[in-house]
Design an enzyme around this catalytic site. Structure first.
Site, PDB file in Angstrom:
ATOM      1  CD  GLN A   1      -2.973  -1.276   2.243  1.00 26.52           C
ATOM      2  OE1 GLN A   1      -2.453  -1.957   3.341  1.00 26.52           O
ATOM      3  NE2 GLN A   1      -3.912  -0.611   2.239  1.00 26.52           N
TER       4      GLN A   1
ATOM      5  NE  ARG B   1       0.266  -4.963  11.182  1.00 29.47           N
ATOM      6  CZ  ARG B   1      -1.027  -5.334  10.615  1.00 29.47           C
ATOM      7  NH1 ARG B   1      -1.987  -4.548  10.934  1.00 29.47           N
ATOM      8  NH2 ARG B   1      -1.256  -6.547   9.908  1.00 29.47           N
TER       9      ARG B   1
ATOM     10  CG  HIS C   1      -0.961  -6.465   5.040  1.00 28.87           C
ATOM     11  ND1 HIS C   1      -0.821  -5.761   6.228  1.00 28.87           N
ATOM     12  CD2 HIS C   1      -1.835  -5.946   4.325  1.00 28.87           C
ATOM     13  CE1 HIS C   1      -1.914  -5.078   6.308  1.00 28.87           C
ATOM     14  NE2 HIS C   1      -2.481  -5.140   5.358  1.00 28.87           N
TER      15      HIS C   1
ATOM     16  CG  ASN D   1      -3.549  -7.330   7.549  1.00 27.86           C
ATOM     17  OD1 ASN D   1      -3.617  -6.541   8.565  1.00 27.86           O
ATOM     18  ND2 ASN D   1      -4.298  -6.926   6.584  1.00 27.86           N
ATOM     19  CD  GLU D   2      -7.828  -6.444   7.957  1.00 27.51           C
ATOM     20  OE1 GLU D   2      -8.369  -6.256   6.784  1.00 27.51           O
ATOM     21  OE2 GLU D   2      -7.989  -5.183   8.535  1.00 27.51           O
TER      22      GLU D   2
ATOM     23  CG  ASN E   1      -6.110  -5.105  11.775  1.00 26.99           C
ATOM     24  OD1 ASN E   1      -5.422  -5.205  12.786  1.00 26.99           O
ATOM     25  ND2 ASN E   1      -6.097  -5.299  10.472  1.00 26.99           N
TER      26      ASN E   1
ATOM     27  CE1 TYR F   1      -9.350   0.864   9.839  1.00 28.18           C
ATOM     28  CE2 TYR F   1      -9.160  -1.550   9.916  1.00 28.18           C
ATOM     29  CZ  TYR F   1      -8.739  -0.178   9.754  1.00 28.18           C
ATOM     30  OH  TYR F   1      -7.436   0.082   9.397  1.00 28.18           O
TER      31      TYR F   1
ATOM     32  CD  GLU G   1      -4.912  -2.714   9.592  1.00 27.38           C
ATOM     33  OE1 GLU G   1      -6.029  -2.306   9.130  1.00 27.38           O
ATOM     34  OE2 GLU G   1      -4.177  -3.314   9.093  1.00 27.38           O
TER      35      GLU G   1
ATOM     36  CD1 TRP H   1      -5.615   2.295   7.535  1.00 29.40           C
ATOM     37  CD2 TRP H   1      -3.446   0.724   7.718  1.00 29.40           C
ATOM     38  NE1 TRP H   1      -4.700   2.026   6.259  1.00 29.40           N
ATOM     39  CE2 TRP H   1      -3.820   1.093   6.555  1.00 29.40           C
ATOM     40  CE3 TRP H   1      -2.920  -0.063   8.166  1.00 29.40           C
ATOM     41  CZ2 TRP H   1      -3.051   0.338   5.494  1.00 29.40           C
ATOM     42  CZ3 TRP H   1      -2.045  -0.811   7.188  1.00 29.40           C
ATOM     43  CH2 TRP H   1      -2.113  -0.343   5.985  1.00 29.40           C
TER      44      TRP H   1
ATOM     45  CD  GLU I   1      -8.077   0.970   2.257  1.00 32.02           C
ATOM     46  OE1 GLU I   1      -6.922   1.137   2.784  1.00 32.02           O
ATOM     47  OE2 GLU I   1      -8.799  -0.074   2.715  1.00 32.02           O
ATOM     48  CD1 TRP I   2      -6.705  -2.734   0.968  1.00 31.51           C
ATOM     49  CD2 TRP I   2      -5.031  -3.782  -0.506  1.00 31.51           C
ATOM     50  NE1 TRP I   2      -5.498  -3.288   1.604  1.00 31.51           N
ATOM     51  CE2 TRP I   2      -4.533  -3.554   0.845  1.00 31.51           C
ATOM     52  CE3 TRP I   2      -4.517  -4.460  -1.310  1.00 31.51           C
ATOM     53  CZ2 TRP I   2      -3.412  -4.429   1.185  1.00 31.51           C
ATOM     54  CZ3 TRP I   2      -3.219  -4.810  -1.146  1.00 31.51           C
ATOM     55  CH2 TRP I   2      -2.728  -4.761   0.075  1.00 31.51           C
TER      56      TRP I   2
ATOM     57  CG  PHE J   1      -7.914   4.410   5.867  1.00 31.69           C
ATOM     58  CD1 PHE J   1      -8.508   4.221   7.095  1.00 31.69           C
ATOM     59  CD2 PHE J   1      -8.131   4.296   4.743  1.00 31.69           C
ATOM     60  CE1 PHE J   1      -9.620   3.477   7.043  1.00 31.69           C
ATOM     61  CE2 PHE J   1      -9.375   3.396   4.591  1.00 31.69           C
ATOM     62  CZ  PHE J   1     -10.123   2.968   5.927  1.00 31.69           C
TER      63      PHE J   1
END
Ligand SMILES: *[C@@H]1O[C@H](CO)[C@@H](O)[C@H](O)[C@H]1NC(C)=O
Ligand SMILES: *[C@@H]1O[C@H](CO)[C@@H](O)[C@H](O)[C@H]1NC(C)=O
Ligand SMILES: *[C@@H]1O[C@H](CO)[C@@H](O)[C@H](O)[C@H]1NC(C)=O
Length: 524
Positions: free
Chosen positions: A54, A111, A157, A202-203, A344, A346, A418, A468, A475-476, A484
């Site tokens: 990213q 991170r 990631h 990650n996630e 993480n 949100y 995050e 984050w 952002e993908w 962010f």
């Protein structure tokens, strides 16, 4: 959501206050009248987070090989909302400048992730190691340590080497396990003398669900009944397979870390990304019950497995033969394989019991028998959602989730890997508008307060918090449009960094109290 709307919830909250006040042990919080670093337990780490794909850019330097997202975004530019082409944040060339930003924020930790494609450009050691890539992370880590910033390193990631995608479908194949272990072991041996905090994955929920069940993220696979635009895939099957292989790979990586001599004293975890849920209808017992199920599917899927050694029973019952099984040896490696729970957080949603699943169209969300709603039965929204916000803001869900993890998983150490606020400014996007991010500042204040209550009232053992993100970044599926960062990036003009109001706030918040002294001189 206010307490008047949900009297029952108010009562529960009150009880938890009373319950915790008689408990003598747990985190020790200094008395304070104002929320700042000084009101958190001694040694608590504050940082910012990023991921290699990213922010790094420099996609063709250090002999970096193609990653899954490179090829995906080239093939389907519309799925990456990427009108900046290959323009990235250029952290690769500007990391020294960016570390000065971290310092100026008074942060203690950072991170980052390592791009697999920079270490083994073609995914496997025998196909070549990029010495320049290996050196880049040495230089970055050394520069962090020199500046008194503790590195937290994510091993994977989402940037699977494209060669492994082409060869055997990446995480769809169990062949990933051997290759991942080799890569993780290499990284531990290389950096394990100076990096003591690791995140293997990650996630995993997002990686499997978005990539292989709804097709929203690379490799964009799903069944046509989920999204007719998916080119290939099988919803309700592949996500389980991908997570299964990922979990076995995690078990192997942790095994390699424990055997690595110079890695002594390191901690490892996974960064999970659950939402919190409130019942869609308080009068419907099924909605209340669906919350546990929603969390078992979204978080327990990976957290039960790495804590207790197997999938949650409810997943086995509902998913049946579509959920792969672990061998006893795999279970043994997975059980208690994490030293902390990475989280993480949100947003939150209302959980509505899904009464009539269609067995001919299996998919992950349907399997959990939950439909996620942004409005409840009385048409109230979950939290608040400013016009440009990517997700609803609901800090109470953060506190509830922390308490839930404490109670369900025997009071583990938790690190917030995050937490942050995304916004799409659209036509109003400008340096002036982007840096006047009062909504992000408010988001951080609310969530730091919710975390403080979880630690100091509910006695949840949270030991670190990462915003984050340090910078606006890629952002993908939203490309560069969803911002962010605590720092604004002017993508049109030399990628210049500008401090936002949220950055000023975090800096002031961290300027009070004392920084933890975690960096030992002999590690430098
Ligand atoms: C929190 O977890 C860490 C790591 O396991 C442990 O050393 C510490 O004692 C725990 N703190 C509390 C208050 O339980
Ligand atoms: C990197 O290399 C690929 C493949 O040769 C090419 O398509 C792409 O334009 C290059 N990107 C940059 C930023 O140089
Ligand atoms: C662009 O930014 C870099 C890094 O901060 C700086 O060294 C360079 O001078 C800038 N270039 C221009 C044209 O402003």
């Amino acid at each position: 959501m206010t307490l008047q709307k949900f009297p029952l919830l108010g009562l529960l909250l009150l009880l938890s206050f009373v319950g915790s006040s008689v408990r003598a042990d747990g985190p020790v919080c200094p008395a304070s009248t104002k929320l700042s670093r000084a009101s958190f337990p001694e040694g608590f780490l504050f940082g910012t987070a990023t991921a290699a794909y990213q922010v790094e850019g420099a996609v063709n330097e250090t002999c970096r090989g193609p990653a899954l997202w490179d090829i995906y975004c080239r093939r389907f530019p519309e799925k990456c909302n990427n009108d900046n082409g290959d323009v990235a944040v250029d952290f690769f060339h500007r990391y020294k400048e960016d570390i000065q930003l971290m310092k100026s924020l008074n942060t203690d930790a950072f991170r980052m992730s390592i791009a697999w494609t920079r270490i083994f450009p073609h995914g496997r050691k025998e196909k070549g190691v990029s010495r320049a890539g290996v050196q880049f992370y040495h230089d970055l880590i050394d520069e962090l340590l020199r500046n008194g910033i503790v590195p937290f390193v994510t091993v994977f990631h989402w940037d699977t080497p494209q060669n492994l995608e082409d060869e055997y479908g990446g995480f769809l194949s169990e062949r990933i396990v051997k290759d991942f272990r080799e890569y993780a072991d290499f990284v531990f041996q290389e950096y394990g003398g100076k990096v003591k905090n690791w995140i293997t994955f990650n996630e995993p929920w997002v990686f499997a669900h978005a990539g292989y069940d709804v097709g929203k993220k690379a490799p964009g696979r799903c069944s046509p009944y989920v999204n007719p635009k998916c080119h290939e895939g099988r919803s309700g099957y592949e996500a389980y397979l991908v997570s299964h292989n990922l979990l076995i790979a995690h078990g192997e990586a942790v095994d390699a870390l424990r055997k690595c001599e110079k890695c002594k004293g390191s901690k490892v975890g996974i960064a999970h990304s659950p939402a919190w849920f409130e019942p869609h209808d308080f009068n419907d017992a099924q909605d209340g019950a669906s919350i546990d199920r929603a969390l078992d599917f979204m978080m327990g899927w990976h957290l039960d497995t790495t804590t207790f050694g197997d999938y949650p029973q409810i997943m086995k019952d509902i998913v049946g033969h579509r959920l792969p099984k672990f061998t006893n040896e795999q279970k043994a490696k997975l059980k208690n394989s994490c030293d902390f729970v990475g989280l993480n957080y949100y947003t939150s949603a209302f959980s509505n019991y899904l009464e009539k699943p269609d067995p001919s169209k299996p998919r992950f969300l349907q399997d959990s028998l939950v439909s996620w709603e942004t409005k409840n039965a009385q048409s109230y929204n979950i939290g608040s959602k400013p016009l440009t916000a990517a997700l609803a803001v609901y800090s109470k869900g953060f506190r509830s989730l922390l308490k839930y993890i404490k109670d369900k998983y025997a009071n583990p150490e938790i690190m917030i890997m995050e937490n942050g606020y995304g916004e799409e400014l659209g036509a109003t996007d400008s340096i002036a508008v982007g840096t006047a991010d009062h909504n992000r500042k408010y988001y951080l204040q609310r969530h730091l307060l919710a975390m403080h209550e979880a630690i100091c009232i509910d006695k949840v053992n949270v030991t670190g918090y990462f915003v984050w993100s340090l910078l606006d970044n890629f952002e993908w599926q939203d490309g560069y449009k969803n911002r962010f960062g605590l720092y604004y990036i002017d993508f049109k003009n030399n990628l210049t960094r500008y401090e936002k109001e949220s950055g000023k706030y975090y800096k002031a918040f961290l300027s009070e109290g004392t920084r933890p002294s975690t960096i030992k001189k002999d590690e430098l």
